[in-house]
Design an enzyme around this catalytic site. Structure first.
Site, PDB file in Angstrom:
ATOM      1  N   LEU A  65       0.807  -1.212   0.000  1.00  0.00           N
ATOM      2  CA  LEU A  65       0.000   0.000   0.000  1.00  0.00           C
ATOM      3  C   LEU A  65       0.844   1.267   0.000  1.00  0.00           C
ATOM      4  O   LEU A  65       0.310   2.364  -0.188  1.00  0.00           O
ATOM      5  CB  LEU A  65      -0.920   0.017   1.233  1.00  0.00           C
ATOM      6  CG  LEU A  65      -1.781  -1.232   1.459  1.00  0.00           C
ATOM      7  CD1 LEU A  65      -2.548  -1.114   2.771  1.00  0.00           C
ATOM      8  CD2 LEU A  65      -2.741  -1.441   0.302  1.00  0.00           C
ATOM      9  N   TYR A 115       2.085  11.395 -11.633  1.00  0.00           N
ATOM     10  CA  TYR A 115       1.556  10.436 -10.668  1.00  0.00           C
ATOM     11  C   TYR A 115       1.040   9.191 -11.383  1.00  0.00           C
ATOM     12  O   TYR A 115       1.363   8.057 -11.008  1.00  0.00           O
ATOM     13  CB  TYR A 115       0.439  11.081  -9.850  1.00  0.00           C
ATOM     14  CG  TYR A 115      -0.242  10.138  -8.887  1.00  0.00           C
ATOM     15  CD1 TYR A 115       0.442   9.606  -7.797  1.00  0.00           C
ATOM     16  CD2 TYR A 115      -1.579   9.773  -9.065  1.00  0.00           C
ATOM     17  CE1 TYR A 115      -0.186   8.738  -6.911  1.00  0.00           C
ATOM     18  CE2 TYR A 115      -2.216   8.910  -8.182  1.00  0.00           C
ATOM     19  CZ  TYR A 115      -1.516   8.387  -7.105  1.00  0.00           C
ATOM     20  OH  TYR A 115      -2.134   7.534  -6.227  1.00  0.00           O
ATOM     21  N   LYS A 119       2.395   5.220 -11.189  1.00  0.00           N
ATOM     22  CA  LYS A 119       1.524   4.113 -10.821  1.00  0.00           C
ATOM     23  C   LYS A 119       1.517   3.044 -11.923  1.00  0.00           C
ATOM     24  O   LYS A 119       1.549   1.840 -11.649  1.00  0.00           O
ATOM     25  CB  LYS A 119       0.105   4.616 -10.563  1.00  0.00           C
ATOM     26  CG  LYS A 119      -0.064   5.312  -9.227  1.00  0.00           C
ATOM     27  CD  LYS A 119       0.160   4.348  -8.078  1.00  0.00           C
ATOM     28  CE  LYS A 119      -0.184   4.935  -6.727  1.00  0.00           C
ATOM     29  NZ  LYS A 119       0.073   3.987  -5.612  1.00  0.00           N
ATOM     30  N   ASN A 144     -11.532   7.332  -5.982  1.00  0.00           N
ATOM     31  CA  ASN A 144     -11.420   8.167  -4.785  1.00  0.00           C
ATOM     32  C   ASN A 144     -11.891   7.363  -3.570  1.00  0.00           C
ATOM     33  O   ASN A 144     -13.045   6.938  -3.503  1.00  0.00           O
ATOM     34  CB  ASN A 144     -12.280   9.421  -4.934  1.00  0.00           C
ATOM     35  CG  ASN A 144     -11.834  10.281  -6.104  1.00  0.00           C
ATOM     36  OD1 ASN A 144     -10.900  11.055  -5.994  1.00  0.00           O
ATOM     37  ND2 ASN A 144     -12.496  10.119  -7.237  1.00  0.00           N
ATOM     38  N   PRO A 294     -44.151  12.360  39.806  1.00  0.00           N
ATOM     39  CA  PRO A 294     -44.987  11.434  40.577  1.00  0.00           C
ATOM     40  C   PRO A 294     -46.474  11.798  40.537  1.00  0.00           C
ATOM     41  O   PRO A 294     -46.842  12.968  40.688  1.00  0.00           O
ATOM     42  CB  PRO A 294     -44.424  11.557  41.997  1.00  0.00           C
ATOM     43  CG  PRO A 294     -42.984  11.931  41.797  1.00  0.00           C
ATOM     44  CD  PRO A 294     -42.992  12.842  40.597  1.00  0.00           C
ATOM     45  N   GLY A 295     -47.307  10.773  40.264  1.00  0.00           N
ATOM     46  CA  GLY A 295     -48.745  10.952  40.264  1.00  0.00           C
ATOM     47  C   GLY A 295     -49.335  11.605  39.036  1.00  0.00           C
ATOM     48  O   GLY A 295     -50.562  11.746  38.934  1.00  0.00           O
TER      49      GLY A 295
END
Length: 390
Positions: A65, A115, A119, A144, A294-295
């Site tokens: 890689l 580039y 490659k 990409n 409560p209640g």
């Protein structure tokens, strides 16, 4: 024991791949047909170069890689993308090691630029190596790539957009109509591990990672900007399996500054307690938390189409439902009662056409209820009608 050599181990793909391989080696991930008896040999610029010889001797599989994307001098493209590949292959030849070799290349190998040329030279070198040695080679021309741990402001528009928008920095979109082909890093890693198992995806003489996603640069930027607003809108994206938006959102979150990991919600408080929306979704409804003192009794209303699920997670309560109207004897329908508590989590359905309420049975504790509705609340069409259950 299988020895897996990963060059470029600290790069974007390398870091994600090594993390996945270590999960397999430590027995944390059993989703691949791969024995946990493997050792990851990580090699990067910071690694002692003398170790590479031994790694090439011991390797049972090589993920190559390492590469150069943005050198200071154009000559470094060929040195990094061709020269180091040549060094790696020479060491494998030295030890007569014909293990499989995977090469990370680029769709730019088809282009006439420094580039791309470097490659392409690396690809040709590896194909010749296969002819000379009989070794299996796997060359991936990646488009990409995006995902967590990708370096922003370097060679990934997605990483740059996510980082800058998350940090309130400007982004530049030179050509919003530019079409992008993208592959998510988790899909790349899954494909590479399948390749390690001998199950790579072939596309002629090359290999590929799938699925590929397609969007314009402008669409990607607009979507990531929308993510920024979610803490205010309570929105979430399309979470359909393998959707591009789902993967972009996970990527965006990985670039958030730590100061943005948490955000406060608006609690609608009164003397009865509070009601707080958590999430609003376009396709999956609304999620909320209701707290009753409560209640206190809350509700006493019904809906035509809206339906809800109540889940008491703390306290002790009574949920009551009654069908609207009267039976054949002109008598009110009977009340259906469900006593619920946080110690025994239970889902109670709020049925369309049934008025319903929730009563806190405790004199001292608050009642905490998680609620889901099949649609987000629309004040113009509330579909909510007052009627006491009993």
């Amino acid at each position: 024991m299988m020895n897996v050599l990963v060059t470029g181990a600290r790069g974007f793909v390398g870091k994600n791949l090594c993390a996945a391989l270590k999960n397999i080696a430590e027995g944390k991930d059993r989703s691949f047909p791969l024995s946990p008896d493997l050792r990851v040999l990580e090699y990067d610029l910071q690694t002692d170069p003398t170790l590479l010889d031994g790694y090439c001797k011991d390797a049972d599989f090589v993920f190559h890689l390492a590469g150069v994307n943005r050198p200071k001098e154009q000559e470094a493209f060929m040195e990094g993308n061709f020269g180091f590949t040549s060094t790696l292959l020479d060491l494998l030849k030295k030890h007569r090691n014909t293990c499989p070799v995977m090469l990370s290349s680029s769709i730019q190998a088809e282009l006439d630029n420094p580039y791309g040329q470097s490659k392409k030279a690396g690809e040709d070198l590896l194909f010749r190596y296969a002819e000379q040695t009989g070794a299996k080679v796997l060359i991936y021309r990646f488009p990409n790539l995006f995902g967590k741990w990708c370096r922003p402001n370097y060679n990934s528009a997605v990483a740059t957009f996510c980082h800058n928008i998350a940090h309130d920095l400007p982004i530049q979109v030179n050509d919003p109509s530019h079409q992008m082909t993208l592959v998510y890093i988790d899909d790349v890693v899954r494909e590479l591990i399948h390749a390690l198992c001998g199950q790579e995806t072939r596309d002629g003489k090359f290999c590929r990672a799938e699925p590929e996603h397609h969007a314009t640069l402008g669409e990607i930027a607009e979507q990531i900007r929308a993510f920024k607003q979610y803490p205010q809108t309570l929105g979430v994206p399309d979470l359909t399996k393998d959707s591009l938006v789902k993967k972009l959102y996970s990527t965006y979150l990985s670039y958030l500054p730590e100061s943005c990991f948490a955000y406060k919600l608006k609690m609608n408080k009164d003397e009865r307690g509070s009601f707080t929306e958590i999430l609003r979704t376009a396709a999956s409804g609304q999620f909320s938390v209701n707290i009753s003192k409560p209640g206190i009794t809350k509700g006493n209303h019904w809906h035509n189409t809206k339906n809800e699920k109540f889940v008491v997670v703390h306290g002790r309560g009574l949920i009551q439902l009654r069908k609207i109207g009267t039976d054949e004897n002109n008598q009110p329908y009977p009340v259906v009662n469900y006593e619920v508590c946080g110690e025994e989590i239970t889902v109670v359905e709020m049925i369309p056409g049934y008025t319903h309420n929730i009563v806190n049975l405790s004199d001292t504790e608050e009642l905490v209820t998680f609620m889901w509705a099949n649609e987000t609340f629309d004040p113009e069409k509330p579909d909510t009608f007052f009627e006491v259950v009993e």
